[in-house]
Design a protein around this motif. Structure first.
Motif, PDB file in Angstrom:
ATOM      1  N   MET A   1       0.861  -1.200   0.000  1.00  0.00           N
ATOM      2  CA  MET A   1       0.000   0.000   0.000  1.00  0.00           C
ATOM      3  C   MET A   1       0.888   1.238   0.000  1.00  0.00           C
ATOM      4  N   ASN A   2       0.794   2.012  -1.061  1.00  0.00           N
ATOM      5  CA  ASN A   2       1.640   3.202  -1.146  1.00  0.00           C
ATOM      6  C   ASN A   2       0.828   4.453  -0.812  1.00  0.00           C
ATOM      7  N   ILE A   3       1.143   5.053   0.331  1.00  0.00           N
ATOM      8  CA  ILE A   3       0.465   6.284   0.726  1.00  0.00           C
ATOM      9  C   ILE A   3       1.505   7.380   0.801  1.00  0.00           C
ATOM     10  N   ARG A   4       1.250   8.471   0.122  1.00  0.00           N
ATOM     11  CA  ARG A   4       2.214   9.572   0.125  1.00  0.00           C
ATOM     12  C   ARG A   4       1.499  10.903   0.256  1.00  0.00           C
ATOM     13  N   LEU A   5       2.284  11.896   0.675  1.00  0.00           N
ATOM     14  CA  LEU A   5       1.769  13.249   0.838  1.00  0.00           C
ATOM     15  C   LEU A   5       1.630  13.924  -0.530  1.00  0.00           C
ATOM     16  N   LEU A   6       0.544  14.656  -0.698  1.00  0.00           N
ATOM     17  CA  LEU A   6       0.388  15.482  -1.905  1.00  0.00           C
ATOM     18  C   LEU A   6       1.523  16.505  -1.934  1.00  0.00           C
ATOM     19  N   GLN A   7       2.161  16.619  -3.069  1.00  0.00           N
ATOM     20  CA  GLN A   7       3.312  17.527  -3.167  1.00  0.00           C
ATOM     21  C   GLN A   7       2.869  18.958  -3.486  1.00  0.00           C
ATOM     22  N   PRO A   8       3.652  19.964  -3.062  1.00  0.00           N
ATOM     23  CA  PRO A   8       3.305  21.349  -3.404  1.00  0.00           C
ATOM     24  C   PRO A   8       3.175  21.503  -4.920  1.00  0.00           C
ATOM     25  N   GLY A   9       2.110  22.155  -5.363  1.00  0.00           N
ATOM     26  CA  GLY A   9       1.908  22.358  -6.802  1.00  0.00           C
ATOM     27  C   GLY A   9       1.124  21.239  -7.461  1.00  0.00           C
ATOM     28  N   GLU A  10       0.989  20.101  -6.768  1.00  0.00           N
ATOM     29  CA  GLU A  10       0.253  18.968  -7.328  1.00  0.00           C
ATOM     30  C   GLU A  10      -1.255  19.189  -7.094  1.00  0.00           C
ATOM     31  N   LYS A  11      -2.082  18.822  -8.085  1.00  0.00           N
ATOM     32  CA  LYS A  11      -3.522  19.072  -7.968  1.00  0.00           C
ATOM     33  C   LYS A  11      -4.171  18.048  -7.016  1.00  0.00           C
ATOM     34  N   PRO A  12      -4.938  18.534  -6.032  1.00  0.00           N
ATOM     35  CA  PRO A  12      -5.629  17.590  -5.144  1.00  0.00           C
ATOM     36  C   PRO A  12      -6.654  16.764  -5.934  1.00  0.00           C
ATOM     37  N   PRO A  13      -6.912  15.518  -5.530  1.00  0.00           N
ATOM     38  CA  PRO A  13      -7.859  14.663  -6.271  1.00  0.00           C
ATOM     39  C   PRO A  13      -9.302  15.017  -5.913  1.00  0.00           C
ATOM     40  N   PHE A  37      -3.164  13.228   1.991  1.00  0.00           N
ATOM     41  CA  PHE A  37      -2.415  11.996   1.735  1.00  0.00           C
ATOM     42  C   PHE A  37      -3.111  11.206   0.636  1.00  0.00           C
ATOM     43  N   LEU A  38      -2.308  10.712  -0.296  1.00  0.00           N
ATOM     44  CA  LEU A  38      -2.840   9.988  -1.450  1.00  0.00           C
ATOM     45  C   LEU A  38      -2.510   8.508  -1.348  1.00  0.00           C
ATOM     46  N   PHE A  39      -3.484   7.678  -1.628  1.00  0.00           N
ATOM     47  CA  PHE A  39      -3.267   6.232  -1.682  1.00  0.00           C
ATOM     48  C   PHE A  39      -3.263   5.840  -3.151  1.00  0.00           C
ATOM     49  N   GLU A  40      -2.151   5.299  -3.590  1.00  0.00           N
ATOM     50  CA  GLU A  40      -1.993   4.997  -5.012  1.00  0.00           C
ATOM     51  C   GLU A  40      -1.899   3.492  -5.269  1.00  0.00           C
ATOM     52  N   LYS A  41      -2.548   3.109  -6.353  1.00  0.00           N
ATOM     53  CA  LYS A  41      -2.395   1.736  -6.855  1.00  0.00           C
ATOM     54  C   LYS A  41      -1.779   1.922  -8.231  1.00  0.00           C
ATOM     55  N   LYS A  43      -0.165   3.999 -10.810  1.00  0.00           N
ATOM     56  CA  LYS A  43      -0.114   5.460 -10.926  1.00  0.00           C
ATOM     57  C   LYS A  43      -1.446   6.106 -10.604  1.00  0.00           C
ATOM     58  N   GLU A  44      -2.453   5.279 -10.295  1.00  0.00           N
ATOM     59  CA  GLU A  44      -3.795   5.834 -10.063  1.00  0.00           C
ATOM     60  C   GLU A  44      -4.035   6.107  -8.574  1.00  0.00           C
ATOM     61  N   VAL A  45      -4.583   7.289  -8.299  1.00  0.00           N
ATOM     62  CA  VAL A  45      -4.953   7.614  -6.924  1.00  0.00           C
ATOM     63  C   VAL A  45      -6.328   7.016  -6.669  1.00  0.00           C
ATOM     64  N   ILE A  46      -6.406   6.053  -5.716  1.00  0.00           N
ATOM     65  CA  ILE A  46      -7.714   5.415  -5.451  1.00  0.00           C
ATOM     66  C   ILE A  46      -8.246   5.748  -4.052  1.00  0.00           C
ATOM     67  N   GLY A  47      -7.449   6.474  -3.292  1.00  0.00           N
ATOM     68  CA  GLY A  47      -7.918   6.864  -1.967  1.00  0.00           C
ATOM     69  C   GLY A  47      -7.237   8.148  -1.527  1.00  0.00           C
ATOM     70  N   VAL A  48      -7.882   8.807  -0.570  1.00  0.00           N
ATOM     71  CA  VAL A  48      -7.334  10.073  -0.097  1.00  0.00           C
ATOM     72  C   VAL A  48      -7.783  10.291   1.346  1.00  0.00           C
ATOM     73  N   TYR A  49      -6.941  10.970   2.131  1.00  0.00           N
ATOM     74  CA  TYR A  49      -7.444  11.503   3.398  1.00  0.00           C
ATOM     75  C   TYR A  49      -6.727  12.808   3.689  1.00  0.00           C
ATOM     76  N   VAL A  50      -7.365  13.633   4.507  1.00  0.00           N
ATOM     77  CA  VAL A  50      -6.811  14.957   4.821  1.00  0.00           C
ATOM     78  C   VAL A  50      -6.780  15.127   6.331  1.00  0.00           C
ATOM     79  N   LYS A  68     -15.100   4.768  -5.807  1.00  0.00           N
ATOM     80  CA  LYS A  68     -16.301   3.916  -5.684  1.00  0.00           C
ATOM     81  C   LYS A  68     -16.043   2.448  -6.023  1.00  0.00           C
ATOM     82  N   SER A  69     -15.374   2.223  -7.187  1.00  0.00           N
ATOM     83  CA  SER A  69     -15.186   0.839  -7.646  1.00  0.00           C
ATOM     84  C   SER A  69     -14.202   0.057  -6.763  1.00  0.00           C
ATOM     85  N   CYS A  70     -13.514   0.747  -5.860  1.00  0.00           N
ATOM     86  CA  CYS A  70     -12.529   0.078  -4.989  1.00  0.00           C
ATOM     87  C   CYS A  70     -13.031  -0.040  -3.544  1.00  0.00           C
TER      88      CYS A  70
END
Ligand code: COA
Length: 150
Positions: A1-13, A37-41, A43-50, A68-70
């Motif tokens: 499970m890859n969870i990373r911080l949204l980077q400055p300048g990156e568009k929130p999902p 925080f972005l959860f990626e599968k 290259k796709e972001v399938i989850g998020v929390y703030v 939804k589909s996940c």
């Protein structure tokens, strides 16, 4: 499970964030003040929390969403576990979350993750949202506040 911080300048999902909160205005406000925080599968972001600090000892989980589909695969629980570890590692003592009186699945999920109800903000969704929110055949009016010690 890859969870990373949204980077400055990156568009929130936003498509994910708006699943949890229909107000683009409120989402933009807390995303700009908190950390996303972005959860990626792949290259796709399938989850998020703030996470948003609300006092020196308390942090709030202000948004959590899974594509939804996940949904229903345990990702929501894993994101909450990650948020708890993140908050604990940063030295916070309490993590809080708020959800609607009509959000039955979310109320179950947070309590399964160790949160307890601490109060009700009566009329919160009537005051802050222009359009009525209906879930499970019930109007969303009040915010149920929950907290967990870290
Ligand atoms: N009653 C009891 N438990 C329920 C339930 C219900 N009606 N609906 C779901 N649950 C439980 C599941 O059974 C599971 O627990 P279990 O592992 O003990 O079976 C748990 O809640 C959550 O499962 P999980 O698969 O980890 O959640 P998810 O990946 O579907 O993510 C959300 C949960 C809420 C993040 C996701 O549904 C979502 O993005 N919803 C839209 C956005 C949203 O509402 N965000 C929260 C705003 S407060």
């Amino acid at each position: 499970m890859n969870i990373r911080l949204l980077q400055p300048g990156e568009k929130p999902p936003y498509s994910l964030l708006l699943l949890a909160d229909p107000s683009r205005h409120l989402v933009e406000q807390y995303v700009s003040r908190g950390r996303c925080f972005l959860f990626e599968k792949g290259k796709e972001v399938i989850g998020v929390y703030v996470l948003l600090p609300t006092s020196p000892r308390t942090i709030e989980l202000v948004n959590i969403a899974v594509k939804k589909s996940c949904q229903g695969n345990g990702f929501g629980k894993r994101l909450i576990a990650h948020a708890i570890e993140q908050a604990r590692g940063e030295g916070y003592r309490t993590i809080e979350v708020g959800t609607g009186n009509s959000s039955f699945a979310q109320l179950a999920l947070y309590q399964k993750c160790g949160f307890s109800i601490t109060g009700i903000d009566h009329g919160f969704f009537l005051r802050h949202y222009e359009e009525a929110i209906l879930e499970n055949g019930v109007q969303c009016r009040d915010m149920v506040r929950l907290a967990r010690e870290l």
